[in-house]
Design a protein around this motif. Structure first.
Motif, short mmCIF file in Angstrom:
data_model
loop_
_atom_site.label_atom_id
_atom_site.label_comp_id
_atom_site.label_asym_id
_atom_site.label_seq_id
_atom_site.Cartn_x
_atom_site.Cartn_y
_atom_site.Cartn_z
N UNK A 109 -3.42 6.34 -4.98
CA UNK A 109 -4.10 7.52 -5.51
C UNK A 109 -5.62 7.36 -5.47
N UNK A 110 -6.06 6.16 -5.76
CA UNK A 110 -7.49 5.88 -5.85
C UNK A 110 -7.79 4.60 -5.10
N UNK A 111 -8.18 4.70 -3.81
CA UNK A 111 -8.45 3.50 -3.01
C UNK A 111 -9.41 2.56 -3.74
N UNK A 112 -9.08 1.28 -3.66
CA UNK A 112 -9.91 0.27 -4.30
C UNK A 112 -9.43 -0.14 -5.68
N UNK A 113 -8.60 0.70 -6.31
CA UNK A 113 -8.06 0.32 -7.62
C UNK A 113 -6.85 -0.57 -7.43
N UNK A 162 0.80 -1.22 0.00
CA UNK A 162 0.00 0.00 0.00
C UNK A 162 0.83 1.28 0.00
N UNK A 163 2.15 1.17 -0.22
CA UNK A 163 2.98 2.37 -0.17
C UNK A 163 4.22 2.23 -1.04
N UNK A 164 4.53 3.29 -1.74
CA UNK A 164 5.72 3.32 -2.59
C UNK A 164 6.69 4.42 -2.17
N UNK A 165 6.53 4.93 -0.94
CA UNK A 165 7.33 6.09 -0.54
C UNK A 165 8.29 5.84 0.62
N UNK A 176 0.73 14.47 -3.43
CA UNK A 176 1.04 14.07 -2.06
C UNK A 176 2.02 12.90 -2.02
N UNK A 177 1.85 11.95 -2.93
CA UNK A 177 2.76 10.81 -3.02
C UNK A 177 4.16 11.28 -3.39
N UNK A 178 4.24 12.14 -4.39
CA UNK A 178 5.53 12.69 -4.82
C UNK A 178 6.21 13.45 -3.68
N UNK A 179 5.43 14.26 -2.98
CA UNK A 179 5.99 15.02 -1.85
C UNK A 179 6.49 14.10 -0.75
N UNK A 180 5.73 13.04 -0.46
CA UNK A 180 6.13 12.11 0.60
C UNK A 180 7.45 11.44 0.27
N UNK A 181 7.60 10.94 -0.97
CA UNK A 181 8.87 10.32 -1.34
C UNK A 181 9.99 11.35 -1.29
#
Length: 172
Positions: free
Chosen positions: A78-82, A36-39, A103-108
């Motif tokens: 980005x899109x829960x459930x996908x 559930x995470x790539x960061x 938000x994902x980009x910022x977190x990484x």
């Protein structure tokens, strides 16, 4: 043990005259691959990266990198459930129009830049050896995005309409 290899490569680069190294298409190897995470950073791989970076720094070789090139981002982030992955070019195009992508980009970026390299004693954000940073590699959008009948195209059309309304008070 990759540490002697890091020393040897850094020394070779110095001896043949390099003064800059670009880390490219590497960020996918720096993260943990979780469901559930790539960061989140991978401690073992970051240690290898940190050591090599320090070996370059000791030899006066500057570094540059990108905060996004090809890191695998999961659609569920980005899109829960996908399910599945966000394609590299799709993620780049989502950044300006999708808060979750940004938000994902910022977190990484935050995780990487605030990571303290134990060999230099500095974070990458503090270290002058990381002399240049490209925010996103090759992310130039084109008019074709707006024409796409995809989630990306729809988000760009929505952003365009919102801009027109804000700027001119109408979509016309």
């Amino acid at each position: 043990n990759p540490k002697p290899q890091s020393e040897e490569l850094a020394e070779r680069l110095l001896r043949i005259g390099y003064n800059t190294v670009r880390f490219h298409h590497h960020e996918n190897d720096l993260v943990l691959h979780e469901k559930d995470s790539s960061v989140k950073l991978n401690p073992q791989n970051m240690d290898m990266f940190d050591y090599f970076f320090n070996e370059l720094k000791k030899r006066g070789i500057y570094c540059t990198t990108d905060m996004y090139v090809s890191r695998v981002v999961l659609r569920t982030e980005l899109w829960p459930g996908e399910t599945g992955r966000v394609e590299m070019s799709e993620f780049k195009l989502l950044l300006p129009v999708c808060k979750e992508a940004m938000d994902n980009w910022k977190a990484f970026s935050r995780n990487f830049l605030t990571h303290k390299n134990p060999y230099t004693g500095m974070t990458y954000a503090e270290d002058p050896c990381l002399a240049w940073i490209s925010m996103v590699n090759e992310n130039t959008p084109s008019l074709n995005i707006v024409r796409q009948q995809t989630k990306v195209g729809e988000l760009w059309r929505q952003a365009w309409k919102a801009w027109l309304l804000d700027k001119y008070g109408s979509e016309e």
